[in-house]
Design an enzyme around this catalytic site. Structure first.
Site, PDB file in Angstrom:
ATOM      1  N   HIS A 157      -9.772   5.636  -1.893  1.00 22.68           N
ATOM      2  CA  HIS A 157      -9.529   7.007  -1.421  1.00 22.68           C
ATOM      3  C   HIS A 157      -8.040   7.211  -1.128  1.00 22.68           C
ATOM      4  CE1 HIS A 157     -10.459  10.694   1.025  1.00 22.68           C
ATOM      5  NE2 HIS A 157      -9.373  10.296   1.667  1.00 22.68           N
ATOM      6  N   GLU A 158      -7.447   6.280  -0.412  1.00 23.91           N
ATOM      7  CA  GLU A 158      -6.035   6.436  -0.039  1.00 23.91           C
ATOM      8  C   GLU A 158      -5.125   6.347  -1.263  1.00 23.91           C
ATOM      9  OE1 GLU A 158      -5.356   7.550   2.779  1.00 23.91           O
ATOM     10  OE2 GLU A 158      -7.316   7.215   3.701  1.00 23.91           O
ATOM     11  N   HIS A 207      -4.945   9.621  -3.094  1.00 24.25           N
ATOM     12  CA  HIS A 207      -3.982  10.601  -2.557  1.00 24.25           C
ATOM     13  C   HIS A 207      -2.597  10.364  -3.157  1.00 24.25           C
ATOM     14  CE1 HIS A 207      -6.390  12.755   0.343  1.00 24.25           C
ATOM     15  NE2 HIS A 207      -6.639  11.709   1.110  1.00 24.25           N
ATOM     16  N   GLU A 244      -8.986  16.259  -0.163  1.00 17.63           N
ATOM     17  CA  GLU A 244      -9.909  15.228   0.321  1.00 17.63           C
ATOM     18  C   GLU A 244     -11.050  14.990  -0.670  1.00 17.63           C
ATOM     19  OE1 GLU A 244      -9.662  13.080   2.650  1.00 17.63           O
ATOM     20  OE2 GLU A 244      -7.793  13.901   3.391  1.00 17.63           O
TER      21      GLU A 244
HETATM   22 ZN    ZN Z   1      -7.952  11.463   2.756  1.00 17.77          ZN
END
Ligand code: ZN
Length: 282
Positions: free
Chosen positions: A156-157, A160, A214
């Site tokens: 997830h990170e 980004h 997100e």
């Molecule tokens: Zn996030």
């Protein structure tokens, strides 16, 4: 990012300087529509608006500087990679994820990735622009993460960073007529201090991701984990372990993160879709 707490005095000082350096810039904001990533199996194809005042190179240079500072601060407090086995485990999972970033960006596997564990009770992890990762020990220990759940967090990170969500948020700030002191220096207007490190820290730790960002990070993260051979459904159990929001004042990130039930539903749906990629790796 799971929480938005800043990790210490140096960062707070940066934040104060950042706020103090806010300036207004007019007429310099012809944003370009770009695609930072390929769409992948998850089909992320939103075009992003990026200001020419915030280049990827500058952001990455700032992130490199900021990362060095964060690590130095942690080291001074004996809070850097204190548990060698834990650090090795986190790095092993990262090393499986990083080659998979090629699905989304051909350049990403060659980034100068770094992965470190910071000792702090917070449930948090982040990846700065250009691949500078930190995982907080609180997340690993308090939630007893499995390797697959750890892959979900880092996936997830990393997503980004691949999507340059921080640069996108900084671009939006410029678009709203608010620019940072650093932009003046970049463009030769005035002599405001060129503090790219401060900008990178802000983007990583303070400016909240939008819900759209997100959702993109969730979906790309699920694909990265599946391609690396981790069960993509761990993203669901990870979020379940995070538990319902605490009573009282809702944390800041709640205002921008997708509602919990929506998020769980979306993660489940995309984890199901990514199962063939995972099974191909087993
Ligand atoms: Zn996030």
């Amino acid at each position: 990012m799971w929480t938005k707490k800043l990790p210490g005095e140096a960062v707070l000082a940066w934040r104060r300087r950042f706020v103090a350096s806010l300036a207004v810039v007019f007429g310099l904001n012809a944003c370009a529509m770009v695609e930072t990533t390929e769409s992948g199996a998850v089909g992320i194809d939103r075009r992003q608006s990026m200001s020419p005042l915030v280049s990827e190179e500058q952001i990455n240079r700032g992130a490199d500087e900021a990362y060095v500072q964060v690590l130095a601060e942690a080291k001074a407090k004996n809070a850097l990679n204190r548990d060698a086995a834990q650090t090795a485990r986190v790095r092993t999972v990262a090393q499986r994820l990083i080659p998979q970033t090629a699905t989304f960006r051909a350049d990403a596997p060659r980034w100068e990735w770094e992965v470190n564990v910071l000792t702090t009770p917070e449930l948090n992890a982040w990846c700065m622009p250009g691949g500078k990762i930190a995982v907080y020990s609180g997340l690993l220990e308090r939630l007893q993460l499995t390797d697959a759940e750890l892959a979900a967090v880092m996936g997830h990170e990393i997503a980004h960073a691949l999507r340059e969500h921080g640069r996108e948020r900084a671009s939006r700030a410029v678009g709203q007529g608010v620019a940072l002191g650093v932009f003046g220096a970049i463009t030769g207007i005035g002599d405001a201090g060129l503090d790219l490190a401060q900008l990178a820290l802000e983007m990583t730790l303070a400016l909240p991701n939008s819900r759209t960002q997100e959702v993109e990070a969730d979906r790309i993260g699920v694909e990265l984990a599946a391609r690396a051979g981790y069960d993509p459904h761990a993203a669901v159990t990870l979020w379940e372990k995070m538990g319902p929001p605490a009573q009282g004042t809702p944390p800041k990130w709640l205002s921008t993160h997708p509602p919990r039930e929506d998020r769980l539903r979306d993660l489940r749906e995309y984890a199901d879709k990514m199962m063939p990629l995972y099974q191909a790796r087993r």
